[in-house]
Design a protein around this motif. Structure first.
Motif, PDB file in Angstrom:
ATOM      1  N   ASP A 113     -27.756 -60.425  69.869  1.00  0.00           N
ATOM      2  CA  ASP A 113     -28.509 -61.661  69.729  1.00  0.00           C
ATOM      3  C   ASP A 113     -28.242 -62.637  70.862  1.00  0.00           C
ATOM      4  OD1 ASP A 113     -29.685 -60.826  67.366  1.00  0.00           O
ATOM      5  OD2 ASP A 113     -28.018 -61.559  66.143  1.00  0.00           O
ATOM      6  N   ASP A 114     -27.342 -62.277  71.755  1.00  0.00           N
ATOM      7  CA  ASP A 114     -27.057 -63.123  72.906  1.00  0.00           C
ATOM      8  C   ASP A 114     -28.093 -62.864  73.999  1.00  0.00           C
ATOM      9  OD1 ASP A 114     -25.838 -64.832  74.659  1.00  0.00           O
ATOM     10  OD2 ASP A 114     -23.844 -63.939  74.480  1.00  0.00           O
ATOM     11  N   ASN A 115     -27.903 -63.504  75.141  1.00  0.00           N
ATOM     12  CA  ASN A 115     -28.774 -63.248  76.284  1.00  0.00           C
ATOM     13  C   ASN A 115     -28.793 -61.764  76.614  1.00  0.00           C
ATOM     14  OD1 ASN A 115     -29.069 -62.987  79.463  1.00  0.00           O
ATOM     15  ND2 ASN A 115     -30.134 -64.852  78.823  1.00  0.00           N
ATOM     16  N   ARG A 116     -29.953 -61.259  76.949  1.00  0.00           N
ATOM     17  CA  ARG A 116     -30.106 -59.817  77.137  1.00  0.00           C
ATOM     18  C   ARG A 116     -29.196 -59.288  78.241  1.00  0.00           C
ATOM     19  NH1 ARG A 116     -32.015 -55.999  73.656  1.00  0.00           N
ATOM     20  NH2 ARG A 116     -32.765 -54.168  74.773  1.00  0.00           N
ATOM     21  N   ARG A 117     -29.131 -59.998  79.342  1.00  0.00           N
ATOM     22  CA  ARG A 117     -28.288 -59.540  80.447  1.00  0.00           C
ATOM     23  C   ARG A 117     -26.806 -59.599  80.073  1.00  0.00           C
ATOM     24  NH1 ARG A 117     -31.040 -62.345  85.844  1.00  0.00           N
ATOM     25  NH2 ARG A 117     -33.044 -61.235  85.708  1.00  0.00           N
ATOM     26  N   ILE A 118     -26.419 -60.656  79.384  1.00  0.00           N
ATOM     27  CA  ILE A 118     -25.018 -60.770  78.980  1.00  0.00           C
ATOM     28  C   ILE A 118     -24.654 -59.681  77.982  1.00  0.00           C
ATOM     29  CG2 ILE A 118     -23.356 -62.256  77.801  1.00  0.00           C
ATOM     30  CD1 ILE A 118     -24.752 -64.650  78.961  1.00  0.00           C
ATOM     31  N   ALA A 119     -25.553 -59.376  77.056  1.00  0.00           N
ATOM     32  CA  ALA A 119     -25.284 -58.331  76.061  1.00  0.00           C
ATOM     33  C   ALA A 119     -25.120 -56.968  76.728  1.00  0.00           C
ATOM     34  CB  ALA A 119     -26.411 -58.296  75.036  1.00  0.00           C
ATOM     35  N   LEU A 120     -26.028 -56.639  77.639  1.00  0.00           N
ATOM     36  CA  LEU A 120     -25.931 -55.344  78.329  1.00  0.00           C
ATOM     37  C   LEU A 120     -24.704 -55.281  79.229  1.00  0.00           C
ATOM     38  CD1 LEU A 120     -29.688 -54.755  79.274  1.00  0.00           C
ATOM     39  CD2 LEU A 120     -28.384 -53.693  77.416  1.00  0.00           C
ATOM     40  N   ALA A 121     -24.377 -56.397  79.883  1.00  0.00           N
ATOM     41  CA  ALA A 121     -23.199 -56.407  80.744  1.00  0.00           C
ATOM     42  C   ALA A 121     -21.924 -56.253  79.926  1.00  0.00           C
ATOM     43  CB  ALA A 121     -23.161 -57.705  81.553  1.00  0.00           C
ATOM     44  N   GLY A 157     -16.650 -43.524  72.995  1.00  0.00           N
ATOM     45  CA  GLY A 157     -17.477 -44.606  73.516  1.00  0.00           C
ATOM     46  C   GLY A 157     -18.598 -44.996  72.577  1.00  0.00           C
ATOM     47  N   SER A 158     -19.145 -44.021  71.853  1.00  0.00           N
ATOM     48  CA  SER A 158     -20.212 -44.335  70.899  1.00  0.00           C
ATOM     49  C   SER A 158     -19.692 -45.189  69.759  1.00  0.00           C
ATOM     50  CB  SER A 158     -20.824 -43.040  70.361  1.00  0.00           C
ATOM     51  OG  SER A 158     -19.851 -42.267  69.667  1.00  0.00           O
ATOM     52  N   VAL A 159     -18.429 -44.989  69.345  1.00  0.00           N
ATOM     53  CA  VAL A 159     -17.845 -45.837  68.304  1.00  0.00           C
ATOM     54  C   VAL A 159     -17.767 -47.277  68.778  1.00  0.00           C
ATOM     55  CG1 VAL A 159     -15.766 -46.262  66.938  1.00  0.00           C
ATOM     56  CG2 VAL A 159     -16.542 -43.930  67.312  1.00  0.00           C
ATOM     57  N   LEU A 160     -17.356 -47.482  70.018  1.00  0.00           N
ATOM     58  CA  LEU A 160     -17.262 -48.834  70.560  1.00  0.00           C
ATOM     59  C   LEU A 160     -18.634 -49.476  70.711  1.00  0.00           C
ATOM     60  CD1 LEU A 160     -14.518 -48.273  73.300  1.00  0.00           C
ATOM     61  CD2 LEU A 160     -14.224 -49.148  70.982  1.00  0.00           C
ATOM     62  N   VAL A 161     -19.596 -48.701  71.188  1.00  0.00           N
ATOM     63  CA  VAL A 161     -20.938 -49.265  71.406  1.00  0.00           C
ATOM     64  C   VAL A 161     -21.582 -49.648  70.080  1.00  0.00           C
ATOM     65  CG1 VAL A 161     -23.267 -48.731  72.218  1.00  0.00           C
ATOM     66  CG2 VAL A 161     -21.293 -48.094  73.605  1.00  0.00           C
ATOM     67  N   MET A 162     -21.522 -48.749  69.088  1.00  0.00           N
ATOM     68  CA  MET A 162     -22.138 -49.046  67.793  1.00  0.00           C
ATOM     69  C   MET A 162     -21.420 -50.162  67.041  1.00  0.00           C
ATOM     70  SD  MET A 162     -23.373 -45.349  66.281  1.00  0.00           S
ATOM     71  CE  MET A 162     -21.731 -44.635  66.321  1.00  0.00           C
ATOM     72  N   THR A 163     -20.171 -50.436  67.404  1.00  0.00           N
ATOM     73  CA  THR A 163     -19.433 -51.512  66.747  1.00  0.00           C
ATOM     74  C   THR A 163     -19.708 -52.863  67.391  1.00  0.00           C
ATOM     75  OG1 THR A 163     -17.673 -49.978  66.096  1.00  0.00           O
ATOM     76  CG2 THR A 163     -17.141 -52.322  66.100  1.00  0.00           C
ATOM     77  N   PHE A 164     -19.731 -52.912  68.718  1.00  0.00           N
ATOM     78  CA  PHE A 164     -19.817 -54.197  69.403  1.00  0.00           C
ATOM     79  C   PHE A 164     -21.232 -54.568  69.841  1.00  0.00           C
ATOM     80  CE2 PHE A 164     -15.400 -52.843  70.105  1.00  0.00           C
ATOM     81  CZ  PHE A 164     -14.766 -53.916  69.491  1.00  0.00           C
ATOM     82  N   TRP A 165     -22.157 -53.637  69.812  1.00  0.00           N
ATOM     83  CA  TRP A 165     -23.521 -54.012  70.140  1.00  0.00           C
ATOM     84  C   TRP A 165     -24.110 -54.993  69.127  1.00  0.00           C
ATOM     85  CZ3 TRP A 165     -26.875 -54.784  73.684  1.00  0.00           C
ATOM     86  CH2 TRP A 165     -28.237 -54.874  73.386  1.00  0.00           C
ATOM     87  N   PRO A 166     -23.920 -54.826  67.807  1.00  0.00           N
ATOM     88  CA  PRO A 166     -24.424 -55.848  66.877  1.00  0.00           C
ATOM     89  C   PRO A 166     -23.821 -57.223  67.089  1.00  0.00           C
ATOM     90  CG  PRO A 166     -23.913 -53.824  65.700  1.00  0.00           C
ATOM     91  CD  PRO A 166     -23.368 -53.669  67.075  1.00  0.00           C
ATOM     92  N   ALA A 167     -22.646 -57.290  67.720  1.00  0.00           N
ATOM     93  CA  ALA A 167     -21.997 -58.582  67.940  1.00  0.00           C
ATOM     94  C   ALA A 167     -22.580 -59.338  69.121  1.00  0.00           C
ATOM     95  CB  ALA A 167     -20.498 -58.388  68.145  1.00  0.00           C
ATOM     96  N   GLY A 206     -21.765 -52.617  78.794  1.00  0.00           N
ATOM     97  CA  GLY A 206     -21.484 -51.804  79.973  1.00  0.00           C
ATOM     98  C   GLY A 206     -20.037 -51.908  80.423  1.00  0.00           C
ATOM     99  N   THR A 207     -19.470 -53.102  80.359  1.00  0.00           N
ATOM    100  CA  THR A 207     -18.060 -53.281  80.724  1.00  0.00           C
ATOM    101  C   THR A 207     -17.140 -52.554  79.760  1.00  0.00           C
ATOM    102  OG1 THR A 207     -18.603 -55.453  81.664  1.00  0.00           O
ATOM    103  CG2 THR A 207     -16.278 -54.993  81.190  1.00  0.00           C
ATOM    104  N   ILE A 208     -17.474 -52.587  78.465  1.00  0.00           N
ATOM    105  CA  ILE A 208     -16.661 -51.872  77.470  1.00  0.00           C
ATOM    106  C   ILE A 208     -16.650 -50.374  77.761  1.00  0.00           C
ATOM    107  CG2 ILE A 208     -16.540 -51.242  75.033  1.00  0.00           C
ATOM    108  CD1 ILE A 208     -17.602 -54.029  74.366  1.00  0.00           C
ATOM    109  N   VAL A 209     -17.819 -49.816  78.033  1.00  0.00           N
ATOM    110  CA  VAL A 209     -17.902 -48.375  78.323  1.00  0.00           C
ATOM    111  C   VAL A 209     -17.223 -48.044  79.641  1.00  0.00           C
ATOM    112  CG1 VAL A 209     -19.507 -46.478  78.730  1.00  0.00           C
ATOM    113  CG2 VAL A 209     -20.008 -48.157  76.955  1.00  0.00           C
TER     114      VAL A 209
END
Length: 305
Positions: A252-260, A239-249, A263-266
């Protein structure tokens, strides 16, 4: 000697006479411009410049990538088109596997391992190996749980192979497809979002599943505590590999959309691991009926366990 003097060029004689008249004059050699580039090539590079060239790429590397791209441009209905997706060597695959098992904070898995040459060789064989590891380990786990019971007769459950294959390959292809479509849609809304290709996302998900192969083998241990510790450990690594890969993507979007999104990926990744553990290894015990033994006098006896 007179013939030799007659062959002498007049400009050389003029230059000699001028030099004799003015000994302090400055002379310029015609070989100096050719030596200037030689001296520039011998100049030592600035500190850290070589590392920057490796990260950013040089003109030669850019030309090589362009030539490689020209070689890979083949029609999608030809065999050469799909052959490029498997054009990796063993060292590249092992390096990417190590990067997925030992993630480094601050390192982007796509940019560090995948972007130079995304492949399908590693993800395909990782998913295939995981399918058989889950199916075989699930059968062995069921055998060890009921081992020693006189009413139990072991029957291999081959349907677990097809169920595991459907689950793993559907997750490794449909989830990246949905995520790629979502990132493309958000990229049209927010211009500075980092974009990944579909093949790169498939690579990330495929290599992130490698850690579940030894985990599935260790799930044979008939201890629920050990199994849940293993699944949490594997979930944190992959899960950390996925988070560290897709969080930079998406950061820069809306904060709620980025966290959602993260969160959905995990959550989907956790559902896969927990679902495999619950279905293939923690299935409820079945009470097998006692065998009916016919007696010699015509009556039937139920053999107690």
């Amino acid at each position: 000697m007179a013939a030799a003097d007659g062959l002498q060029f007049p400009e050389f004689a003029d230059a000699a006479s001028l030099l004799a008249a003015n000994p302090d004059a400055t002379t310029v050699s015609i070989e100096e411009p050719a030596e200037a580039p030689r001296s520039q090539r011998g100049r030592p590079q600035e500190p850290g410049r070589e590392e920057d060239d490796e990260l950013l790429g040089t003109d030669d590397s850019d030309k090589a990538e362009l030539l490689a791209g020209q070689k890979k441009s083949a029609p999608f209905w030809t065999f050469e088109y799909y052959q490029t997706f498997f054009d990796v060597d063993t060292y590249q695959v092992l390096d990417r596997i190590k990067g997925s098992v030992f993630p480094v904070p601050g390192r982007n898995f796509v940019r560090l391992y995948i972007r130079s040459n995304p492949d399908l060789y590693g993800p395909f064989w990782i998913c295939t190996t995981l399918v058989f590891a889950i199916a075989v380990s699930g059968n062995l786990s069921n055998f060890f749980i009921h081992l020693g019971k006189p009413t139990y007769h072991y029957v291999p459950e081959f349907r677990k192979v097809s169920i595991a294959a459907t689950t793993i390959f559907a997750y490794a292809w449909l989830v990246p497809l949905a995520l790629w479509g979502f990132l493309m849609w958000r990229n049209s809304k927010v211009m500075n979002i980092v974009s990944y290709s579909f093949l790169e996302i498939v690579c990330v998900y495929g290599y992130s599943l490698f850690v579940y192969i030894p985990t599935a083998i260790l799930w044979i241990i008939p201890q629920k505590v050990v199994r849940w510790v293993l699944v949490m450990f594997s979930l944190c690594l992959s899960g950390s590999v996925l988070v560290m890969t897709f969080w930079p993507a998406v950061r820069d979007d809306n904060r709620r959309i980025a966290l959602a999104t993260v969160g959905t990926i995990v959550l989907l990744h956790a559902l896969l691991s927990v679902g495999c553990l619950a279905y293939f290894f923690d299935a409820p015990e079945v009470d097998f009926p006692a065998p009916i033994v016919p007696a010699h006098n015509g009556t039937t006896l139920i053999k107690s366990q």
